[in-house]
Design a protein around this motif. Sequence first.
Motif, PDB file in Angstrom:
ATOM      1  N   GLY A  43       1.872   0.344   2.104  1.00 18.97           N
ATOM      2  CA  GLY A  43       1.201  -0.650   2.929  1.00 18.97           C
ATOM      3  C   GLY A  43      -0.217  -0.217   3.262  1.00 18.97           C
ATOM      4  N   VAL A  47       4.508  -1.513  -4.879  1.00 23.37           N
ATOM      5  CA  VAL A  47       5.228  -2.430  -3.981  1.00 23.37           C
ATOM      6  C   VAL A  47       4.291  -2.988  -2.904  1.00 23.37           C
ATOM      7  N   GLY A  48       3.229  -2.287  -2.618  1.00 29.07           N
ATOM      8  CA  GLY A  48       2.362  -2.616  -1.482  1.00 29.07           C
ATOM      9  C   GLY A  48       1.801  -4.035  -1.513  1.00 29.07           C
TER      10      GLY A  48
HETATM   11  P1  NAP Z   1       6.847   0.595   6.222  1.00 28.83           P
HETATM   12  O1  NAP Z   1       8.166   0.383   6.856  1.00 28.83           O
HETATM   13  O2  NAP Z   1       5.613   0.502   7.051  1.00 28.83           O
HETATM   14  O3  NAP Z   1       6.875   2.039   5.534  1.00 28.83           O
HETATM   15  C1  NAP Z   1       5.716   2.590   4.980  1.00 28.83           C
HETATM   16  C2  NAP Z   1       6.003   3.999   4.530  1.00 28.83           C
HETATM   17  O4  NAP Z   1       4.793   4.553   4.004  1.00 28.83           O
HETATM   18  C3  NAP Z   1       6.477   4.911   5.647  1.00 28.83           C
HETATM   19  O5  NAP Z   1       7.602   5.636   5.204  1.00 28.83           O
HETATM   20  C4  NAP Z   1       5.283   5.836   5.893  1.00 28.83           C
HETATM   21  O6  NAP Z   1       5.644   7.147   6.241  1.00 28.83           O
HETATM   22  C5  NAP Z   1       4.636   5.868   4.520  1.00 28.83           C
HETATM   23  N1  NAP Z   1       3.227   6.202   4.610  1.00 28.83           N
HETATM   24  C6  NAP Z   1       2.289   5.697   5.442  1.00 28.83           C
HETATM   25  N2  NAP Z   1       1.077   6.278   5.213  1.00 28.83           N
HETATM   26  C7  NAP Z   1       1.287   7.168   4.229  1.00 28.83           C
HETATM   27  C8  NAP Z   1       0.425   8.084   3.555  1.00 28.83           C
HETATM   28  N3  NAP Z   1      -0.851   8.199   3.869  1.00 28.83           N
HETATM   29  N4  NAP Z   1       0.971   8.855   2.569  1.00 28.83           N
HETATM   30  C9  NAP Z   1       2.274   8.755   2.247  1.00 28.83           C
HETATM   31  N5  NAP Z   1       3.127   7.898   2.846  1.00 28.83           N
HETATM   32  C10 NAP Z   1       2.638   7.113   3.828  1.00 28.83           C
HETATM   33  O7  NAP Z   1       6.615  -0.375   5.000  1.00 28.83           O
HETATM   34  P2  NAP Z   1       7.656  -1.040   3.964  1.00 28.83           P
HETATM   35  O8  NAP Z   1       8.404  -2.133   4.642  1.00 28.83           O
HETATM   36  O9  NAP Z   1       8.397   0.026   3.251  1.00 28.83           O
HETATM   37  O10 NAP Z   1       6.614  -1.726   2.966  1.00 28.83           O
HETATM   38  C11 NAP Z   1       5.665  -0.965   2.253  1.00 28.83           C
HETATM   39  C12 NAP Z   1       4.684  -1.920   1.585  1.00 28.83           C
HETATM   40  O11 NAP Z   1       5.403  -2.725   0.669  1.00 28.83           O
HETATM   41  C13 NAP Z   1       3.997  -2.905   2.529  1.00 28.83           C
HETATM   42  O12 NAP Z   1       2.699  -3.172   2.032  1.00 28.83           O
HETATM   43  C14 NAP Z   1       4.845  -4.163   2.420  1.00 28.83           C
HETATM   44  O13 NAP Z   1       4.105  -5.337   2.714  1.00 28.83           O
HETATM   45  C15 NAP Z   1       5.210  -4.101   0.970  1.00 28.83           C
HETATM   46  N6  NAP Z   1       6.449  -4.829   0.625  1.00 28.83           N
HETATM   47  C16 NAP Z   1       6.380  -5.665  -0.430  1.00 28.83           C
HETATM   48  C17 NAP Z   1       7.517  -6.353  -0.818  1.00 28.83           C
HETATM   49  C18 NAP Z   1       7.437  -7.272  -1.984  1.00 28.83           C
HETATM   50  O14 NAP Z   1       8.325  -8.077  -2.178  1.00 28.83           O
HETATM   51  N7  NAP Z   1       6.411  -7.145  -2.822  1.00 28.83           N
HETATM   52  C19 NAP Z   1       8.705  -6.189  -0.118  1.00 28.83           C
HETATM   53  C20 NAP Z   1       8.749  -5.277   0.941  1.00 28.83           C
HETATM   54  C21 NAP Z   1       7.603  -4.595   1.305  1.00 28.83           C
HETATM   55  P3  NAP Z   1       6.370   7.495   7.644  1.00 28.83           P
HETATM   56  O15 NAP Z   1       7.805   7.133   7.440  1.00 28.83           O
HETATM   57  O16 NAP Z   1       6.172   8.949   7.778  1.00 28.83           O
HETATM   58  O17 NAP Z   1       5.711   6.679   8.699  1.00 28.83           O
END
Ligand code: NAP
Length: 283
Positions: free
Chosen positions: A210, A229-230
């Motif tokens: 994200g 995925v982001g």
């Molecule tokens: P989330 O719950 O915010 O989790 C983000 C993860 O990234 C957390 O585990 C966080 O670590 C980690 N992170 C943050 N900054 C980082 C860095 N600098 N280096 C390494 N890791 C880091 O997000 P999510 O729900 O998993 O979604 C992630 C992205 O995918 C978002 O952009 C979302 O919009 C997208 N997404 C897309 C779909 C799709 O259908 N295309 C579906 C779902 C999600 P910590 O655990 O330590 O905080």
Amino acid sequence: MSAQLIDGVKLSQQLRAEIAQRAAALTAAGKQPGLAVILVGEDPASAVYVRNKIKACGDAGIRSIFDKYDADLSEAALLDRIAALNADPSVHGILVQMPLPKHINPHKVIEAIATSKDVDGYSVLSAGELMTGLDGFRPCTPYGCMKLIESTGFNLRGKHAVVIGRSNTVGKPMGLLLLQANATVTICHSATPDLGYHTRQADVVVAAVGRRNTLTADMVKPGAIVIDVGMNRDDEGKLCGDVDFAGVKEVASHITPVPGGVGPMTITMLLMNTIESAERSAK
Ligand code: NAP
């Protein structure tokens, strides 16, 4: 080198054609698959997601039951409705669109959905089934990522996969699915000190953070598969992923674009889970 695009739109179309055939076979046997979609409140993004899911059901021959409630719906009323849907044999999947209004506990709601109908795969029991290798529902986004990797013909066995992100809905289940496919898996997160050290060793990188430009060309092993995925916005407000696409595509062997990669697969895998649920219940 310029990477081959992994086209999530095209793969979705192929899978949705297969889903439609399986739905038609069930319907012909008098067992049309059904998905209940619940929306509480007026969140505009949620309304769009729900509309897309309902349309996708219609296109695939899956019956959708759409329950739209005002934001002041009580938690008890929502739980009662879920109990009724759990008991309805014509409903094979139940999806409650998140986020819910603040007065409703989302964990309580997710856990109220029967595991046999948890087509989002978000409940603790579904997560446990995935962890222990039982036949539960895989969360849709990581399930879609696995299909995208599979579509390249790459065999994950014995290969190194790095997942960036450890959320319960994407990063962690992604790691488990890669492990099930016999990859050696590293999961990185915000406390990982040197992300590039890990990603440079990876045959497959899945970025689910994200934050745009989290993965740049210097962090990718030549020939790796990169799944983005982001969902972020660039300076012009355009949709972009976590990966510096322009740079990384010169290093990777395969890469998903944003938009048009993982995004379209998520709803497709929701339909797939609904069909799998309907087929299980028909047996
Ligand atoms: P989330 O719950 O915010 O989790 C983000 C993860 O990234 C957390 O585990 C966080 O670590 C980690 N992170 C943050 N900054 C980082 C860095 N600098 N280096 C390494 N890791 C880091 O997000 P999510 O729900 O998993 O979604 C992630 C992205 O995918 C978002 O952009 C979302 O919009 C997208 N997404 C897309 C779909 C799709 O259908 N295309 C579906 C779902 C999600 P910590 O655990 O330590 O905080």
